[in-house]
Design a protein around this motif. Sequence first.
Motif, short mmCIF file in Angstrom:
data_model
loop_
_atom_site.label_atom_id
_atom_site.label_comp_id
_atom_site.label_asym_id
_atom_site.label_seq_id
_atom_site.Cartn_x
_atom_site.Cartn_y
_atom_site.Cartn_z
N ALA A 28 0.86 -1.19 0.00
CA ALA A 28 0.00 0.00 0.00
C ALA A 28 0.89 1.23 0.00
O ALA A 28 1.88 1.30 0.74
CB ALA A 28 -0.90 0.00 1.22
N HIS A 54 0.89 5.50 0.22
CA HIS A 54 0.20 6.76 0.51
C HIS A 54 1.04 7.90 -0.06
O HIS A 54 2.18 8.09 0.34
CB HIS A 54 0.06 6.97 2.02
N ASN A 69 -6.09 3.22 -6.18
CA ASN A 69 -7.16 2.72 -5.32
C ASN A 69 -8.40 3.60 -5.41
O ASN A 69 -9.51 3.13 -5.27
CB ASN A 69 -6.69 2.65 -3.87
N GLU A 126 -11.76 -1.62 1.98
CA GLU A 126 -11.28 -1.71 3.36
C GLU A 126 -10.02 -0.88 3.60
O GLU A 126 -9.59 -0.70 4.74
CB GLU A 126 -11.06 -3.17 3.78
N TYR A 127 -9.42 -0.34 2.53
CA TYR A 127 -8.24 0.53 2.64
C TYR A 127 -8.54 1.85 1.94
O TYR A 127 -7.95 2.19 0.92
CB TYR A 127 -7.01 -0.15 2.02
N LYS A 128 -9.44 2.64 2.50
CA LYS A 128 -9.88 3.88 1.87
C LYS A 128 -8.84 4.99 1.90
O LYS A 128 -8.91 5.91 1.10
CB LYS A 128 -11.17 4.37 2.52
N THR A 129 -7.87 4.91 2.78
CA THR A 129 -6.86 5.96 2.87
C THR A 129 -5.67 5.72 1.95
O THR A 129 -4.83 6.60 1.79
CB THR A 129 -6.36 6.12 4.32
N VAL A 130 -5.58 4.55 1.36
CA VAL A 130 -4.46 4.20 0.48
C VAL A 130 -4.70 4.79 -0.91
O VAL A 130 -5.81 4.70 -1.44
CB VAL A 130 -4.30 2.66 0.39
N ILE A 185 0.60 -5.47 2.88
CA ILE A 185 -0.74 -5.87 3.27
C ILE A 185 -0.81 -7.39 3.17
O ILE A 185 -0.37 -7.97 2.18
CB ILE A 185 -1.80 -5.22 2.36
#
Length: 161
Positions: free
Chosen positions: A21, A23, A78, A109-113, A147
């Motif tokens: 992942a 950011h 994403n 399930e990984y909305k900030t990535v 992940i």
Amino acid sequence: MAVHKLVLDDAFDEVLYTLIAIHCTLEDYRLAYLLNKNLGIALARKESDLDYNEGNVSHSIYDWEDEKQLITWSLVSNICKTETIQKIDYKSLFDTQEKITKTYYLLPEYKTVNYFLKIESEFSFSKEKHILNDVLKIPQIVTAYSIDSSQLKSKENLIFS
């Protein structure tokens, strides 16, 4: 008459991959360039994006197949934002249209990535850690982490072919 039984347990093993992942606030083409430069890979944009929701949602994807080491690298966004115009029934002289922005996620399930780097191959843990350290050396990347793909609820979204 003899009964023959075929056991196909090893024939349909799941494809093993590493999922990282990422950011960052970079555009997808800029991130692909920096990953190519720092990891020594050659990610290139695919001709068509990943389409979900009957073509209404598309995620950009870059990939590269390392034929020497039999590794497939994929960088996929994403987040996909779409704008739609909705008519509003106001009884006024002014604007009767409103822009609505909807956000869709490849892995909800990984909305900030922002991006995922998928590496299809069997790596030892040290190799995965080495790649992750190289990704973290890029100054424009805020953070990156591995992940566990076995814990994903929407892992079918990671099938790109």
